[in-house]
Design a protein around this motif. Structure first.
Motif, mmCIF file in Angstrom:
data_model
loop_
_atom_site.group_PDB
_atom_site.id
_atom_site.type_symbol
_atom_site.label_atom_id
_atom_site.label_comp_id
_atom_site.label_asym_id
_atom_site.label_seq_id
_atom_site.Cartn_x
_atom_site.Cartn_y
_atom_site.Cartn_z
ATOM 1 N N SER A 161 62.988 -9.393 5.964
ATOM 2 C CA SER A 161 63.094 -10.333 7.252
ATOM 3 C C SER A 161 62.106 -11.451 6.831
ATOM 4 C CB SER A 161 62.321 -9.545 8.636
ATOM 5 O OG SER A 161 62.294 -10.604 9.523
ATOM 6 N N GLN A 162 62.543 -12.650 7.394
ATOM 7 C CA GLN A 162 61.839 -13.639 7.237
ATOM 8 C C GLN A 162 60.426 -13.622 8.208
ATOM 9 O OE1 GLN A 162 63.514 -15.129 4.646
ATOM 10 N NE2 GLN A 162 62.479 -16.789 5.380
ATOM 11 N N LEU A 163 59.444 -14.196 8.030
ATOM 12 C CA LEU A 163 58.238 -13.972 8.798
ATOM 13 C C LEU A 163 58.087 -15.098 9.964
ATOM 14 C CD1 LEU A 163 55.932 -12.280 6.209
ATOM 15 C CD2 LEU A 163 57.363 -11.468 8.040
ATOM 16 N N ASN A 164 57.655 -15.101 10.929
ATOM 17 C CA ASN A 164 57.102 -16.066 11.807
ATOM 18 C C ASN A 164 55.595 -16.697 11.446
ATOM 19 O OD1 ASN A 164 59.428 -15.828 13.408
ATOM 20 N ND2 ASN A 164 58.428 -14.601 15.116
ATOM 21 N N GLU A 165 55.547 -17.806 11.943
ATOM 22 C CA GLU A 165 54.167 -18.375 11.839
ATOM 23 C C GLU A 165 53.023 -17.489 12.305
ATOM 24 O OE1 GLU A 165 50.987 -20.732 10.569
ATOM 25 O OE2 GLU A 165 53.259 -21.463 10.368
ATOM 26 N N THR A 166 51.932 -17.360 11.600
ATOM 27 C CA THR A 166 50.871 -16.525 11.790
ATOM 28 C C THR A 166 49.974 -17.525 12.378
ATOM 29 O OG1 THR A 166 49.998 -16.959 9.591
ATOM 30 C CG2 THR A 166 51.220 -15.174 9.964
#
Length: 193
Positions: A161-166
């Protein structure tokens, strides 16, 4: 893994439905027109295939162990609180940071205190959360690189999966004094109300 000497990219939904329909040994072959033929005791169908080869995906990045238990239950608890607001993409997932997992729908912020330390700071997107829950099995390790994570299962399967902004607003202030918070027992009838 399927022991199959075919190189094709069938249309996923029709392929999955066809395989689910099969009750006996499945026979597959490519037709002269480039479709995937699927046969199984009285059942036969043709599935369209994409002329483009499926992209090769390298499992690159840093390999990190996962606890083996507790990760999926945390996802199940926090999933209902993931925001659906596209204007706040950071809130469209669950933020794992050390021994906490946090989700918000921009009205409520919930932080789950984990029994294990998550190996890296990540914001796992809602779609990935749903898929990990649907699989119903704890991944044993994770491979993290730049903007994506791959969850590895003990039988060799994996989910990437791509990751969201942390970068989230500072929400830790809400939970600063959790040890000395003088928390009170939830009153009787609270959940019914």
């Amino acid at each position: 893994p399927i022991d199959l000497a075919l190189d094709c990219t069938p249309v996923a939904l029709k392929f999955i439905k066809a395989i689910q329909t099969c009750r006996e040994t499945v026979q597959m072959s490519i037709t002269p027109t480039g479709r995937l033929s699927i046969k199984s005791k009285g059942f036969k169908t043709l599935v369209e295939c994409s002329p483009t080869a499926f992209p090769s995906i390298d499992l690159d990045g840093e390999r990190l162990p996962l606890p083996g238990a507790g990760f999926i239950p945390a996802l199940k608890i926090l999933e209902p609180l993931i925001a659906e607001d596209a204007s706040r993409p950071w809130a469209r997932g669950i933020l794992f940071s050390g021994k906490t997992a946090t989700a918000t729908n921009n009205v409520v912020v919930a932080q789950l205190w984990l029994d294990f330390k998550f190996p890296i700071l990540i914001n796992l997107p809602h779609m990935a959360v749903n898929e990990l829950i649907r699989i119903k099995k704890e991944p044993v390790e994770m491979i993290v690189a730049n903007n994506h994570a791959t969850f590895i299962y003990d039988d060799g399967r994996w989910l990437r999966s791509q990751l969201n902004e942390t970068k989230w607003p500072d929400i830790n202030g809400f939970f600063k004094n959790r040890v000395d918070s003088k928390a009170q027992v939830v009153p009787a009838g609270f959940f019914d109300a």
